[in-house]
Write an enzyme that holds these catalytic residues in place. Structure first.
Site, mmCIF file in Angstrom:
data_model
loop_
_atom_site.group_PDB
_atom_site.id
_atom_site.type_symbol
_atom_site.label_atom_id
_atom_site.label_comp_id
_atom_site.label_asym_id
_atom_site.label_seq_id
_atom_site.Cartn_x
_atom_site.Cartn_y
_atom_site.Cartn_z
ATOM 1 N N ASN A 738 0.770 -1.238 0.000
ATOM 2 C CA ASN A 738 0.000 0.000 0.000
ATOM 3 C C ASN A 738 0.805 1.294 0.000
ATOM 4 O O ASN A 738 0.298 2.320 -0.454
ATOM 5 C CB ASN A 738 -0.935 0.025 1.217
ATOM 6 C CG ASN A 738 -1.988 -1.047 1.161
ATOM 7 O OD1 ASN A 738 -2.695 -1.177 0.181
ATOM 8 N ND2 ASN A 738 -2.085 -1.839 2.214
ATOM 9 N N TYR A 739 2.015 1.297 0.540
ATOM 10 C CA TYR A 739 2.700 2.560 0.786
ATOM 11 C C TYR A 739 4.011 2.752 0.027
ATOM 12 O O TYR A 739 4.471 3.889 -0.106
ATOM 13 C CB TYR A 739 2.966 2.726 2.284
ATOM 14 C CG TYR A 739 1.711 2.877 3.087
ATOM 15 C CD1 TYR A 739 0.937 4.025 2.999
ATOM 16 C CD2 TYR A 739 1.268 1.861 3.930
ATOM 17 C CE1 TYR A 739 -0.232 4.176 3.728
ATOM 18 C CE2 TYR A 739 0.095 1.994 4.658
ATOM 19 C CZ TYR A 739 -0.643 3.155 4.554
ATOM 20 O OH TYR A 739 -1.797 3.289 5.269
ATOM 21 N N LEU A 740 4.650 1.687 -0.418
ATOM 22 C CA LEU A 740 5.933 1.814 -1.098
ATOM 23 C C LEU A 740 5.735 1.761 -2.597
ATOM 24 O O LEU A 740 5.210 0.773 -3.132
ATOM 25 C CB LEU A 740 6.882 0.693 -0.660
ATOM 26 C CG LEU A 740 7.195 0.629 0.840
ATOM 27 C CD1 LEU A 740 8.156 -0.508 1.131
ATOM 28 C CD2 LEU A 740 7.753 1.947 1.332
#
Length: 780
Positions: A738-740
């Site tokens: 989700n974030y990288l």
């Protein structure tokens, strides 16, 4: 964890184990309050505000296709494999009503459903041809096409699918399998009708798990089960009033027997069952989107059961009702056949909304949340949404310094609302806190930055703030962190004259904060900061921590260290796996086993050329294996070799029988086992002699090469062991998904010559095909 400080933009101190409670916990500070806002304070903030559900980790951005065409520098050929992930970034216009548990009706087999064009075309092709064509369709390179005609509101032109796959109806237990209650006659058993028995079976399956030991889980289960029992009481008149008097073990034992039977099936039987399952699901697994065949993600409707929840969820143990066609709204193209449900009933509604990407939605009964069926993670629509999310985070790089300058200046403003907003932005930016929303009383008491209460924040002179609260999924967030002097003063001012259950930021809401952020950049929200800080931190950690000259495993350890720093920053914690110690023991045994192999090769080398005993590289014995361990290890190896021979013998005979040939006689197996025993008898004779004669003679050069390879494997396994132990309390998957920005990983792998398959699973390679085509010098 070591290195966590470097992952944040604010120095952090070592974590503690608790915090002081109540007013006594607020540290008296000698700093002057002369910088406090001069505006008159509003009346005391209301007690404990009710808090909305925390934001999802999934993107909240529109599924707007990215039109920029990218010329790939280094292309990776990645075989795409479907995965069932889905996104929940869009909302329907109406909610489905809460449904009660109903009596089962006749179940219609999916095979009776009319075939769509997708199915008809699939049936007309051979398996090999279908697989080849599916792979060609799956690697549709939407990211290389121009989409100027798409204005961002229309997501698709044509859409055809077969709806959702409902689970089969409940099959009652055999007549001899009954739960017991309080020793009441006859025979201490209770005769339940199917509707009540099904719910009892849900609980029986969990009686040996941690859930059955949880008081909240048991309370919620029994409350909902009693409601079902009231409508469908025991047929023998038993009055079930006390959970402690219920004995579900007869049902549990039957379920365990059934699991054992499934596990004992032959590979041929398992293959046959899987083929039947695949045939049943095939019509639902794909749709036609704009004329292209694309994989659907979660096309299976979840069967009824008991809600597990995450963390300390107040509704764990509650009964999840069976979802029926009357609960579901279908979204499909106009003018195409409306799918027929594979169970009795009619769809709640059929719409043709081209501005959303979900195919079906309904409302579940536990938290009254909307559930969706989306295309699979590797679909073009999901890929465009993911790419747009990370591009939005990259765009923040152009504005972040100006935003930081502004909120730093506002930390001293005389307007209380602006000072609170600036302080909240400081935490969201520097500590990657979620924004937080209000939620109802019946939801888990999880909070984010804007919904922090005074009890969640403790001051510790001279400039430390201790955060202690339940974050998303009821995971505890505990952090003792050093902050700017002005931020420390502000928190002291915000807490003044407030009770513990008052809101810390009583003049800031997530909506107003995001509205303020929109003035800096279109589409900017607090959530974008989290994605930005995670990816930029990851990029910096990789640039600073990757050794230029190192083994692949050393580079992988550097990669995982960078990922851990992001996971710590984002509070992606997990409990130490129950199998961690066992896993470590297995890896230690593996290292010892490799050392044993290296020892035997050294002894073989000494047998061929005794002069090698004097060479420093070979003369030292293995440090952590002794004669006792060697004896035990060789016995284990012998037993494993015999078991392997028996399994191979059985498998070979099965194949011969299937091919219509005569099976091998038992004498073949006995001869093989005799050879194995003779081989290990020879190993026992060699103990302590520093001599070894392998089954096949090898020249000195090959023995030296084999020893070097084993030494490298031992070193690699030790590095893997250290890496696994370092990450035992951190969940790396959430940030990866989700974030990288996946392009950071693809570029890093290309630059450092690391196979991306060692980092990204097949599921992630499917999810991010658009990210595999970046140059090695690409930066977030």
């Amino acid at each position: 964890m070591p290195g966590a400080t470097a992952a944040t933009t604010v120095p952090a101190a070592v974590n503690g184990n608790g915090k002081a409670k109540g007013r006594a916990s607020r540290t008296a500070v000698n700093d002057s309050d002369d910088d406090a806002p001069s505006t008159a304070r509003t009346p005391k903030a209301p007690p404990k505000k009710k808090i909305k559900k925390e934001e999802s980790d999934e993107s909240t951005f529109e599924d707007k296709p990215v039109s920029a065409k990218r010329a790939p520098a280094k292309k990776r050929k990645v075989k795409v494999e479907e995965d069932g992930a889905s996104s929940e970034d869009e909302k329907p216009k109406k909610r489905a009503p809460k449904k009660a548990v109903k009596k089962e009706e006749e179940y219609v087999k999916p095979a009776k459903q009319p075939k769509s064009k997708v199915k008809e075309e699939a049936d007309s092709k051979s398996p090999s041809k279908k697989k080849k064509e599916e792979e060609e369709e799956e690697i549709y390179k939407w990211w290389e096409e121009q989409n100027d005609e798409n204005d961002g509101s229309i997501k698709w032109k044509t859409l055809e699918h077969n709806g959702v796959l409902f689970p089969p109806p409940y099959e009652p237990l055999p007549t001899h399998v009954k739960m017991k209650y309080n020793g009441e006659p006859p025979g201490n058993v209770v005769n339940l009708p199917p509707e009540s028995e099904e719910v009892a079976q849900f609980y029986a399956a969990l009686i040996e798990s941690d859930h059955a030991q949880d008081a909240v889980f048991n309370k919620n289960f029994f409350r909902d089960w009693k409601a079902v029992l009231k409508e469908h009481p025991p047929l023998d008149g038993t009055n079930i009033t006390d959970m402690k008097l219920c004995d579900f073990r007869p049902i549990y034992e039957y379920l365990e027997e059934e699991r054992a039977k499934k596990k004992a099936l032959t590979s041929a039987q398992k293959k046959e069952l899987k083929a039947e399952k695949d045939k049943l699901e095939e019509p639902y697994a794909y749709c036609k989107l704009n004329g292209r065949k694309e994989k659907i993600g979660n096309f299976r409707i979840e069967p009824p059961g008991l809600f597990r929840g995450r963390g300390e969820h107040p509704k764990k143990g509650s009964l999840k009702h069976r979802v029926r066609p009357e609960d579901i709204t279908i979204n499909i193209g106009e003018g195409v056949p409306i799918p027929v449900p594979n169970m009795p009933g009619k769809w709640k509604n059929v719409i043709h909304d081209q501005t959303v990407t979900w195919l079906a939605n309904w409302q579940e009964n536990i938290n009254n949340q909307n559930k969706y069926v989306f295309l699979a993670a590797n679909s073009s629509l999901k890929g465009q949404s993911d790419m747009a999310k990370f591009e939005k985070a990259r765009e923040l790089k152009k504005h972040v310094e100006r935003i930081r300058q502004d909120y730093t200046a506002d930390l001293k403003t005389k307007v209380m609302a602006d000072r609170q907003r600036a302080t909240a932005m400081y935490f969201i930016d520097r500590l990657a806190l979620r924004a937080g929303n209000e939620k109802g009383e019946d939801e888990a008491d999880t909070v984010g930055c804007c919904s922090l209460r005074c009890e969640h924040v403790t001051l510790e002179a001279p400039n430390f703030i201790i955060f202690d609260f339940l974050g998303k999924d009821s995971i505890r967030y505990y952090n003792r962190v050093a902050v700017d002097e002005q931020v420390f003063k502000n928190i002291r001012i915000f807490k003044k004259d407030k009770e513990d259950d008052d809101n810390l930021f009583d003049r800031v809401a997530t909506t107003t904060l995001n509205k303020h952020l929109q003035s800096y950049m279109k589409g900017l929200t607090a959530k974008v900061f989290r994605t930005y800080n995670a990816s930029i931190t990851f990029q910096q950690q990789l640039d600073e921590g990757t050794p230029e000259t190192a083994t692949t495993q050393e580079k992988l350890n550097a990669y995982n260290h960078a990922n851990r720093m992001v996971a710590i920053l984002c509070n992606h914690q997990r409990a130490v796996p129950k199998t961690h110690d066992q896993s470590m023991a297995k890896m230690r045994d593996k290292i010892r086993g490799l050392k044993y192999e290296r020892m035997k090769l050294r002894h073989a080398l000494f047998t061929v050329e005794p002069k090698y005993k004097k060479k420093e590289k070979y003369r030292e014995d293995e440090s952590d294996i002794d004669d006792e361990w060697i004896a035990e290890h060789e016995e284990e190896l012998e037993q494993k070799a015999i078991e392997k021979a028996e399994k191979k013998f059985e498998k070979d005979n099965e194949k011969l029988v299937e091919d219509g040939k005569k099976a091998h006689p038992d004498s073949v197996l006995k001869e093989k086992i005799a050879d194995i025993k003779e081989e290990f008898k020879q190993l026992r004779k060699e103990r302590g002699t520093q001599k070894h004669e392998p089954k096949r003679a090898k020249p000195v050069e090959k023995l030296e090469g084999a020893i070097d390879k084993l030494t490298e494997r031992i070193t690699t396994t030790k590095l893997q062991m250290d890496d696994r132990d370092a990450g035992k309390e951190v969940a790396l998957g959430t940030s990866k998904i989700n974030y990288l920005d996946p392009r950071i990983t693809a570029a890093w792998c290309a630059k450092h010559d690391v196979p991306i398959e060692k980092i990204f699973s097949k599921t992630l390679l499917n999810k991010f095909p658009w990210a595999m085509h970046v140059d090695e010098d690409w930066k977030f």
